[in-house]
Design an enzyme around this catalytic site. Sequence first.
Site: not given
Lengths: 187, 540
Positions: B112, B115, B24, B21, B355
Amino acid sequence: MTTEPKDPVADLAPEPAVPSLVDRYFTRWYKADVKGKPCEDHCILQHSNRICVITLAGSHPVLQSGKTIKSISYQISTNCSRLQNKVSGKFKRGAQFLTELAPLCKIYCSDGEEYTISSCVRGRLMEVNENILHKPSILQEKPSTEGYIAVVLPKFEESKSITEGLLTQKEYEEVVVKRLRATTAAS
Amino acid sequence: MFPLTVENKHVAQLLLSTGTCPRCIFRFCGVDFHAPYKLPYKELLRELQKFLEAEEDELVSEVPNPPPKKIRLQEPEDQIDGMDSLSQNGEGKLSVTEDGSSSSKNSNLNVCNVCLGILQDFCEKEFIKKVCQKVEASGFEFTNLVLSVSFPPQLSVREHAAWLLVKQEMGELIFMLFRKQSLSLGRNDIVQLKEAYKWITHPLFSEELGVPIDGKSLFEVSVVFAHPETVEDCHFLRAICPDCFKPAKNKQSVFTRMAVMKALNKIKEEDFCKQFPCPPNSPKAVCTVLEIECAHGAVFVAGRYNKYSRNLPQTPWIIDGERKLESSVEELISDHLLKVFKAESFNFSSSGREDVDVRTLGNGRPFAIELVNPHRVHFTSQEIKELQQKINNSSNKIQVRDLQLVTREAIGHMKEGEEEKTKTYSALIWTNKAIQRKDIEFLDDIKDLNIDQKTPLRVLHRRPLAVRTRIIHSMETRYVDEHHFRLYLKTQAGTYIKEFVHGDFGRTKPNIGSLMDVTADILELDVESVDVDWPPALDD
């Protein structure tokens, strides 16, 4: 017998409003005639957190009137002393492992008699009571508190089963009564 | 301005033709300013195609100081000729451009291959809106947020494949031009997918939710992506690098992003190419969204509590899965906080503990409560005051004061004081022997008494066995009757008071019994003060 506040015979002092320390947090278990030796009764105090304190039962010969302890030894064989026991860390690594029959110490009396105290419960040895080495009389004066013999930590998964073969307070009392009757009948 | 220059053209061409794409492609061309990534996808694609179709001459003018045309145009061709995907025509540059652009036209809205749609559909406003709807529906109160995204690990494998493709197919010479100095394209020159995704989506999130994105925000929105179709992409790495993929207890899969990255760093390039297609094949579908989750970092509330009951443990008392007592201090306080802060859970801590049968009087014991994943976090001091009142009205077994919001760091003050500080107590003591006033007076004169305490039998099952020296700073007695007296003690924190009184089978020395030469027992114990000056006292 003992001079402890809870002892029904020697009890001259008033009871505290609440049960004693031992009765509040511990359950008493007994083993009679340990290793087949008559009257050599042990008492195991089990804390609610599973820790066991090994003590002499009131009926043990060492606690009878007239007996004097000459010495106590945690050397149970030539190369094993309970005094060498060391535990480290939260998980108590390095502890000596004890079976029910494992000897903890030997008590030598002035009359020449000697008695072996056994663990009576399976578990790991946390500590032995060194105070009684220096002052053996504590053992006779306060056998179920300051005169204890040793502290044993049972395995978590065995914390219930280790007391299965032991006597309850009631069963122990019955044993002592029966024994008393037998000796009276014999004499 | 369109960010690519003529030097990027071959890389862009190659990637586009193999199904990558535009965003990218920018990443692989090292475009490191945000604006180009934010352009609408269709516009980007159009621009990219225009750029690739443009004449060399037009592009050259954009490059300052262009290197001699010859090298740039001639040399690469030798390399390109050998390329499978682009060599059908084998006639040089122009045909390559045609080839690439035609294939990219076919695949221009395809998923793509690098990606898997992350920089496509998942950057679109539509998707951001969907996430924001979830965020708003979650009911959290927030004034900023941090966004965390998790991508499928195979994205790294695919990126590696695309990088090798570019590196190998275009040859080193191109890279010399591309990078001007270095001989090869470093992996670090590629803009990280995560970065690019951030550049595009952060402004969109910020706008949609109306709050800034802040890396330090306690409010986190996390989006987890998966891509089932290509999940096996990583598997071959395991055979080559078994060391990198050791199963861990709390991991669903051994193929974590870190493990895959580690393997990719180790694997030889030729081995990788044998096992994985370069370029990576084009997937049918985009990633799926595995989860969109919101979480708020913990907030902390501190205060002091009094405990007025001798049948109330500090924390739930459960043995073998069975509850011993109905309630506990921490529950009586925290239950209200959980509701008001709309938190998921809590963690209670305090400056020491008492306690079950011990009361805590005076100013009380400092405590802090961590509220995990709270939905509400903003409160006025008046609201906190009302909350304290609500806790106090709900039980007569406990009371709370100085309730306040604190930071995680401030809680350290509470724990610091645990060992060094002093505590005061009041104890009711029983003796087996009858006593008179004169028998206890000597205790009042004892100052800073050192005692040796073996780990008490009652806690020995969970603590190491040790002898600890503690200091009894002072004692004060009040005679009650022949067998009872009250003892006020000031001691070093960490002293076991009960054991100091009864001696714990002679394991604490000296003890009250040994000092007085009696058998002593403790019937009641109250903590009178815990001398830690945190949290700060508040008015009222």
